[in-house]
Design a protein around this motif. Structure first.
Motif, mmCIF file in Angstrom:
data_model
loop_
_atom_site.group_PDB
_atom_site.id
_atom_site.type_symbol
_atom_site.label_atom_id
_atom_site.label_comp_id
_atom_site.label_asym_id
_atom_site.label_seq_id
_atom_site.Cartn_x
_atom_site.Cartn_y
_atom_site.Cartn_z
ATOM 1 N N ARG A 173 42.352 42.306 26.960
ATOM 2 C CA ARG A 173 42.439 42.667 28.552
ATOM 3 C C ARG A 173 40.999 42.614 29.197
ATOM 4 N NH1 ARG A 173 46.907 45.523 29.974
ATOM 5 N NH2 ARG A 173 48.366 46.145 28.379
ATOM 6 N N ASP A 174 40.035 42.726 28.514
ATOM 7 C CA ASP A 174 38.696 42.749 29.143
ATOM 8 C C ASP A 174 38.267 41.299 29.132
ATOM 9 O OD1 ASP A 174 38.204 42.461 26.577
ATOM 10 O OD2 ASP A 174 36.687 43.850 26.125
ATOM 11 N N ALA A 175 38.915 40.356 28.514
ATOM 12 C CA ALA A 175 38.728 38.983 28.515
ATOM 13 C C ALA A 175 39.494 38.195 29.305
ATOM 14 C CB ALA A 175 38.693 38.238 27.049
ATOM 15 N N VAL A 176 40.410 38.664 29.918
ATOM 16 C CA VAL A 176 41.457 38.027 30.983
ATOM 17 C C VAL A 176 40.982 37.327 32.023
ATOM 18 C CG1 VAL A 176 43.316 38.290 32.401
ATOM 19 C CG2 VAL A 176 43.558 39.244 30.352
ATOM 20 N N PRO A 177 40.008 37.810 32.970
ATOM 21 C CA PRO A 177 39.334 37.190 34.104
ATOM 22 C C PRO A 177 38.662 35.878 33.536
ATOM 23 C CG PRO A 177 38.935 39.474 34.207
ATOM 24 C CD PRO A 177 39.424 39.212 32.894
#
Length: 341
Positions: free
Chosen positions: A302-306
């Motif tokens: 989730r924290d790597a999606v952007p």
């Protein structure tokens, strides 16, 4: 992860209130073989099994709540305690102000329990209408109310053609619809549904879900639903209670469950030509369709999606891109397998 209820049992603001509920069985155990079997006749050994431990939650009027978890987690045992079939070994509960296992007549007239494994009770020789009339007598339903309720249930469940047929001659889907009619003909205020779509085909299960949602909306009945089919939970429940190893692991909004249980999102990407694309450098490939213009699903933290989304847009001829939570059934499957390990 848990957000369990801690309020007092039986408050004015709750329909179902459970506090520190527990159920411990004493089960006989022995080694295999004839000698062990003979020895157990004289000296039997037991072990304690905690089916439910320190369970606490509250349900309000009109709530439809999913009660989910792996096999053996304690869901059906909890349903049986709340419907008065089993007496707990610890804790307390109130349903509409009643203690369920006292099985008071007035209490039993206000609840309904429907089990997918046994959708309709009574002798198989009875017709569906016979079963409905028996419920009228048992629950003391006034004649005018009975007639109106039957008319409404016949229309909502499409069972007019079943009324004069014997129960034993019904298919599983027909038995489930007839079982719902016999349970709801006295208009219970609380429904306990244990795997209500078990064994039904896709169309029958969808019709049953629509009916349950409609009934809850019309009557403001409180519904506690157990099911291993996430389609049941997703279509009916805004709130879910996840139980594992006899304890609550999560109690909250259904929409937040995937985020709580899975640290990943899915990025679904379609490109004009995916030949030669090294998808693995962007993330774990969850699914890839064959063909030059197929869609690829990447499992990304989730924290790597952007960051990954930006790289995909900058480096590839993107036709379509969507970021989604993983399907709930996949999330639950992963959770159950991790819990088992």
């Amino acid at each position: 992860m848990s957000e369990t209820a801690t309020g007092s049992v039986g408050t004015d603001h709750t329909v179902v209130a459970v506090k520190d509920l527990g159920m411990r069985y004493r089960a006989p155990v022995r080694e295999s073989g004839l000698r062990a079997a003979l020895r157990s006749v004289v000296h039997r050994e037991y072990r304690d099994i905690d089916a439910v431990t320190d369970l606490s939650f509250e349900l309000g009027a009109g709530e439809v709540v999913g009660f989910i978890g792996p096999n053996g987690a304690g869901k059906t045992t909890t349903m049986k305690m709340l419907s008065g079939i089993l007496h707990p070994t610890a804790g307390e509960a109130r349903v509409l102000g009643f203690v369920p296992w006292r099985r008071q007549r007035e209490y039993l007239k206000t609840i309904g329990l429907i089990r997918g494994s046994q959708p309709i009770g009574g002798p198989g020789e009875l017709t569906v209408m016979d079963s409905l009339r028996y419920q009228q007598l048992l629950y003391e339903v006034q004649r005018s109310d009975f007639r109106n309720n039957v008319d409404e249930l016949v229309d909502m469940l499409d069972i007019e053609g079943l009324l004069n047929r014997q129960v034993r001659a019904l298919s599983l889907g027909e038995r489930m619809r007839a079982g719902l009619a016999t349970t709801l003909v006295y208009r219970p205020k609380v429904l306990f549904l244990d795997e209500p779509t078990l064994g039904l085909d896709v169309s029958a299960a969808a019709a049953l879900r629509r009916f349950i949602a409609d009934y809850a909306a019309r009557t403001a009945a409180t519904v506690l639903l157990t099911s291993h089919y996430m389609a049941d939970v997703e279509s009916l429940c805004r709130r879910v209670i996840l139980i594992d190893r006899s304890r609550i692991r999560y109690d909250g909004e259904l929409g937040s469950l995937a985020a709580m249980l899975s640290p990943y999102k899915l990025i679904k990407v379609s490109v004009a030509d995916q030949s030669g694309v090294a998808w693995e450098r962007f993330g774990e490939v969850e699914k890839s369709e064959d063909g030059g213009s197929g869609q690829v699903s990447l499992r990304i933290r989730r924290d790597a999606v952007p960051k990954v989304t930006g790289e995909l847009l900058a480096e590839l001829p993107i036709v379509d891109l969507a970021v989604e939570d993983p399907p709930l059934d996949l999330v639950m499957d992963r959770f159950y397998r991790d819990a088992k390990r």
